[in-house]
Structures are given as structure tokens and as C-alpha cells.
Design an enzyme around this catalytic site. Structure first.
Site, PDB file in Angstrom:
ATOM      1  N   LEU A  97      26.641  21.386  91.908  1.00 17.40           N
ATOM      2  CA  LEU A  97      26.714  19.918  91.862  1.00 17.40           C
ATOM      3  C   LEU A  97      27.018  19.276  93.216  1.00 17.40           C
ATOM      4  O   LEU A  97      27.887  18.408  93.322  1.00 17.40           O
ATOM      5  CB  LEU A  97      27.754  19.469  90.821  1.00 17.40           C
ATOM      6  CG  LEU A  97      27.345  19.636  89.361  1.00 17.40           C
ATOM      7  CD1 LEU A  97      28.508  19.311  88.438  1.00 17.40           C
ATOM      8  CD2 LEU A  97      26.138  18.764  89.019  1.00 17.40           C
ATOM      9  N   ASN A 117      25.323  15.258  81.425  1.00 16.64           N
ATOM     10  CA  ASN A 117      25.177  16.711  81.524  1.00 16.64           C
ATOM     11  C   ASN A 117      26.431  17.357  80.948  1.00 16.64           C
ATOM     12  O   ASN A 117      27.470  17.371  81.601  1.00 16.64           O
ATOM     13  CB  ASN A 117      24.973  17.094  82.997  1.00 16.64           C
ATOM     14  CG  ASN A 117      24.934  18.591  83.193  1.00 16.64           C
ATOM     15  OD1 ASN A 117      24.920  19.361  82.232  1.00 16.64           O
ATOM     16  ND2 ASN A 117      24.936  19.023  84.439  1.00 16.64           N
ATOM     17  N   LYS A 149      19.923  13.675  90.798  1.00 15.98           N
ATOM     18  CA  LYS A 149      20.839  14.825  90.869  1.00 15.98           C
ATOM     19  C   LYS A 149      22.137  14.518  90.112  1.00 15.98           C
ATOM     20  O   LYS A 149      22.600  13.375  90.126  1.00 15.98           O
ATOM     21  CB  LYS A 149      21.133  15.112  92.357  1.00 15.98           C
ATOM     22  CG  LYS A 149      22.208  16.151  92.612  1.00 15.98           C
ATOM     23  CD  LYS A 149      21.781  17.540  92.192  1.00 15.98           C
ATOM     24  CE  LYS A 149      22.942  18.527  92.215  1.00 15.98           C
ATOM     25  NZ  LYS A 149      22.635  19.772  91.487  1.00 15.98           N
ATOM     26  N   LYS A 168      22.198  15.725  77.612  1.00 14.70           N
ATOM     27  CA  LYS A 168      21.456  16.931  78.006  1.00 14.70           C
ATOM     28  C   LYS A 168      22.206  18.175  77.565  1.00 14.70           C
ATOM     29  O   LYS A 168      23.362  18.387  77.945  1.00 14.70           O
ATOM     30  CB  LYS A 168      21.259  16.939  79.529  1.00 14.70           C
ATOM     31  CG  LYS A 168      20.483  18.143  80.015  1.00 14.70           C
ATOM     32  CD  LYS A 168      20.035  17.956  81.432  1.00 14.70           C
ATOM     33  CE  LYS A 168      19.269  19.143  81.956  1.00 14.70           C
ATOM     34  NZ  LYS A 168      18.803  18.918  83.324  1.00 14.70           N
ATOM     35  N   CYS A 225      28.918  20.978  82.220  1.00 11.82           N
ATOM     36  CA  CYS A 225      29.909  21.125  83.299  1.00 11.82           C
ATOM     37  C   CYS A 225      31.175  21.783  82.771  1.00 11.82           C
ATOM     38  O   CYS A 225      31.473  21.699  81.579  1.00 11.82           O
ATOM     39  CB  CYS A 225      30.323  19.769  83.851  1.00 11.82           C
ATOM     40  SG  CYS A 225      29.059  18.563  83.798  1.00 11.82           S
TER      41      CYS A 225
HETATM   42  C1  LIG Z   1      18.388  23.739  91.998  1.00 15.19           C
HETATM   43  C2  LIG Z   1      18.649  23.135  90.649  1.00 15.19           C
HETATM   44  C3  LIG Z   1      19.633  22.155  90.513  1.00 15.19           C
HETATM   45  C4  LIG Z   1      19.890  21.576  89.263  1.00 15.19           C
HETATM   46  N1  LIG Z   1      20.849  20.603  89.154  1.00 15.19           N
HETATM   47  C5  LIG Z   1      21.065  20.002  87.948  1.00 15.19           C
HETATM   48  C6  LIG Z   1      22.031  18.952  87.831  1.00 15.19           C
HETATM   49  O1  LIG Z   1      22.644  18.528  88.802  1.00 15.19           O
HETATM   50  N2  LIG Z   1      22.223  18.409  86.591  1.00 15.19           N
HETATM   51  C7  LIG Z   1      21.533  18.832  85.485  1.00 15.19           C
HETATM   52  O2  LIG Z   1      21.741  18.312  84.383  1.00 15.19           O
HETATM   53  N3  LIG Z   1      20.593  19.820  85.580  1.00 15.19           N
HETATM   54  C8  LIG Z   1      20.359  20.395  86.779  1.00 15.19           C
HETATM   55  N4  LIG Z   1      19.414  21.395  86.885  1.00 15.19           N
HETATM   56  C9  LIG Z   1      18.685  21.834  85.674  1.00 15.19           C
HETATM   57  C10 LIG Z   1      17.291  21.196  85.584  1.00 15.19           C
HETATM   58  O3  LIG Z   1      17.368  19.788  85.501  1.00 15.19           O
HETATM   59  C11 LIG Z   1      16.512  21.755  84.364  1.00 15.19           C
HETATM   60  O4  LIG Z   1      17.221  21.441  83.187  1.00 15.19           O
HETATM   61  C12 LIG Z   1      16.328  23.269  84.437  1.00 15.19           C
HETATM   62  O5  LIG Z   1      16.060  23.671  85.761  1.00 15.19           O
HETATM   63  C13 LIG Z   1      15.186  23.772  83.533  1.00 15.19           C
HETATM   64  O6  LIG Z   1      13.952  23.204  83.890  1.00 15.19           O
HETATM   65  P1  LIG Z   1      12.871  23.959  84.847  1.00 15.19           P
HETATM   66  O7  LIG Z   1      12.705  25.325  84.309  1.00 15.19           O
HETATM   67  O8  LIG Z   1      11.638  23.093  84.769  1.00 15.19           O
HETATM   68  O9  LIG Z   1      13.456  23.964  86.225  1.00 15.19           O
HETATM   69  C14 LIG Z   1      19.134  21.987  88.123  1.00 15.19           C
HETATM   70  C15 LIG Z   1      18.147  22.972  88.279  1.00 15.19           C
HETATM   71  C16 LIG Z   1      17.878  23.530  89.507  1.00 15.19           C
HETATM   72  C17 LIG Z   1      16.805  24.572  89.623  1.00 15.19           C
END
Ligand SMILES: Cc1cc2nc3c(=O)[nH]c(=O)nc-3n(C[C@H](O)[C@H](O)[C@H](O)COP(=O)(O)O)c2cc1C
Length: 312
Positions: A78, A132, A50, A170, A135
Site C-alpha cells: 500500500l 478494500n 491505488k 472489494k 487490509c
Molecule cells: C501491484 C499490485 C498492486 C495492487 N494494489 C491494490 C490496492 O492498493 N488495493 C486493492 O484493492 N487491490 C490492489 N491490487 C489488486 C488488484 O486490484 C486486483 O484485484 C488483482 O490484481 C486481481 O486482478 P488481476 O489478476 O487482473 O491483476 C493490486 C494488484 C497488483 C498486481
């Protein structure tokens, strides 16, 4: 014998070699600890934790997650226990795992990103850093770093100077064309780029006549975003292949099964991350590894690297 191994940091002194290209995405697998029994983390290529900040965060007000057609909209904000807990409590557990754990870091200023990377230096159990850049940049009045190629270059270069760990940047999809920020990260010392993060959206709760999420906007993820994510991965892979052929692309966005994963690999991704699918199928990672193996067997593909970028 088939070889599923993929190298995510070919320019790095030690490299970041994964046993297979299937990685769990940040924010969708916690810190991996609770998932060890149900999801068999040892079969995954890597785990990305996370998004972690300097200080603990309780996240945004609820409602912060809503379901959408073929996806979800989240504004978790976050929520995390902070970098010190991650280093003291989780890293010692990760150090006992066979699969590498990459720490996703989130700062509000370049200095915060640097401090986070510095704290992670030499921590056993941490195999790499994913920055990431989506932000809010407090100094720039809340705009995101990820929208601006110059800022992405600055963050990447600053974190590069602060860490000897493999460094993944990312990227955000929210400015439409990810190529300038991918180029900025690759030219500023990133070992790899990962894309895409979520796409900004909103929902309206018609009974309350208000936005569904307390935060108003959220990030769309899941199968709904797959074609857009695939397009961006394809475009970035084509661009980097010419100018930075040793900076791998990691594909993310709506990947739910082995076919989806294979599409991203063929579009130029050296590895893939799975996010939203983890919430409905915690075994998806292992199933995708098995599905890729099956495809390779049927098609007589000896090494996964033979598939990477074949559709470009
Ligand atoms: C509930 C949730 C929390 C997320 N938290 C983060 C995060 O803390 N940091 C980050 O870089 N991406 C975060 N993401 C983005 C995911 O890592 C990913 O890039 C995005 O969901 C697209 O992939 P998916 O369609 O397979 O979910 C989060 C996504 C979801 C759904």
C-alpha cells in the site's frame, strides 16, 4: 446502435452509470494521471485509484514484486501519498475527466475507514468509494477484515453511514468461499461488490535459500488466477441474484482480453476490472472495449445487459 452502458449502483440515489463495463483495477493504474496519454483513460468505464490510506506510506521492503508462471506475486504494501494529497492534488484533475474515478480506501481499523470516507464526502472528482477489506485489522491482531463476514458487515455499515457516495466493497478470495462476505457486504449497505483481490502465495529464491519477497507472502494476480476468480464471481452472482438482485457484482482476476471479459460478464459480472495486464499492455482497456463491441456486433447483441449473467 449498441449500448455498452452499465449501472453499478442501482439502489443509489444518483447511481453510478458507466459508459462501458471496463474498469482499471486498484494498484495497477496509479492515480491515472501518468496514464492519460498512453492509455486513453477517457475511453474506460471507470478508473479505480491505488489503495489510499490516511497517512502516506512508503510500502514494504524490496524485493516486493516477482514474476510467476502466468502471473505475478506482489507485496507492495500500500505505497501511497495519503488521502490528503489525493484530495488536494489528484481529485481536481479527475474532476475534468469524462470517466468517473473511484477511490480505493484501506484502513487498519473501522474508524480509519470511516475517517477516509468522511474526508472524501463532497470532493469534486470522486465518483465513488471502493473499500478494500483485505487490509490487516490491527485491532484483531493483524488478521484481515475480509476473512470474516461479521467484520465485513461492520466495516460496510460504518462506511455506509459515513458516505453518500456509491459504495463498492472489494472482497478477498483468501477464505475460499466468498459468498458469506459478499452477502455480508450486500446486506450492510454496499451498492456493489467487487471480487477478487489477489490470492496469497509465496516464492522461494533458491540461490539465497530465502523467500523471494522481503514480506515473505504476496498476492498472486494475472492469468494464473482467472479460473478461480471466475468461479468465485459465478458463485457470488448466483447467490446475490436470489437475495440481493440489485447489488451488482464486479469481476476481477486475470482478465487480459475481450474473451476473458465476456466470460466474466456471462458469469454474472455487471462490469469487470483489469489489473496485471495494465503493466504489460497499457492499451488493454481500450482493446477490451473494442473486442466486446465487435462480439456484440457479430452476435447482434444490442445492450451489454443482455450478456450479464447469461451463463448462470
Ligand atoms: C501491484 C499490485 C498492486 C495492487 N494494489 C491494490 C490496492 O492498493 N488495493 C486493492 O484493492 N487491490 C490492489 N491490487 C489488486 C488488484 O486490484 C486486483 O484485484 C488483482 O490484481 C486481481 O486482478 P488481476 O489478476 O487482473 O491483476 C493490486 C494488484 C497488483 C498486481
Amino acid at each position: 446502435m449498441m449500448n455498452l452502458q452499465t449501472q453499478l449502483a442501482p439502489c443509489h440515489k444518483k447511481g453510478l452509470l458507466l459508459r462501458n463495463p471496463v474498469v482499471v483495477a486498484s494498484g495497477t493504474f496509479g492515480y491515472g494521471i501518468d496514464n492519460t496519454k498512453i492509455a486513453g483513460v477517457h475511453h474506460l468505464g471507470a478508473i479505480i485509484c491505488k489503495g489510499t490510506t490516511l497517512h502516506p506510506r512508503s510500502g514494504n521492503k524490496e524485493p516486493r514484486i516477482i514474476e510467476t508462471a502466468s502471473g505475478m506475486l506482489n507485496a507492495v504494501g500500500l505505497q501511497n501519498p495519503g488521502i490528503h494529497t489525493v484530495i488536494e492534488e489528484y481529485a481536481p484533475i479527475w474532476a475534468t475527466w469524462q470517466s468517473p474515478v473511484i477511490v480505493n480506501i484501506a484502513g487498519e481499523t473501522i474508524e480509519e475507514f470511516v475517517e477516509l470516507a468522511t474526508l472524501l464526502e463532497g470532493v469534486e472528482g470522486v465518483a465513488g468509494i471502493e473499500v478494500n477489506v483485505s487490509c490487516p485489522n490491527v485491532l484483531a491482531g493483524g488478521a484481515v477484515f475480509g476473512a470474516d463476514a461479521e467484520k465485513v458487515a461492520d466495516v460496510t455499515a460504518a462506511v455506509r453511514r459515513a458516505t453518500t457516495l456509491p459504495l463498492i466493497v472489494k472482497l478477498s478470495p483468501n477464505n475460499g468461499d466468498v459468498r458469506p462476505t459478499a452477502f455480508a457486504a450486500a446486506s450492510s449497505g454496499a451498492d456493489a461488490v467487487s471480487l477478487i483481490n489477489t490470492i496469497t502465495g509465496i516464492g522461494i529464491d533458491i540461490s539465497r535459500r530465502r523467500p523471494s519477497l522481503a514480506n515473505v507472502t504476496g498476492g498472486l494476480s494475472g492469468p494464473a488466477i482467472k479460473p478461480m476468480a471466475l468461479r468465485m464471481v459465478y458463485e457470488v452472482a448466483r447467490e446475490l441474484r436470489l437475495s440481493y438482485p440489485r447489488v451488482p457484482v464486479i469481476g476481477i482476476g486475470g482478465i487480459s482480453n475481450a474473451n476473458d471479459a465476456l466470460e466474466f460478464l456471462m458469469a454474472g459480472a455487471s462490469a469487470i476490472q483489469i489489473g496485471t495486464i495494465n503493466f504489460t499492455n497499457p492499451h488493454a482497456g481500450i482493446e477490451i472495449v473494442e473486442g466486446i463491441e465487435e462480439f456484440m456486433q457479430q452476435e447482434r447483441v444490442k445492450s451489454i445487459t443482455e450478456l450479464v449473467g447469461v451463463a448462470l
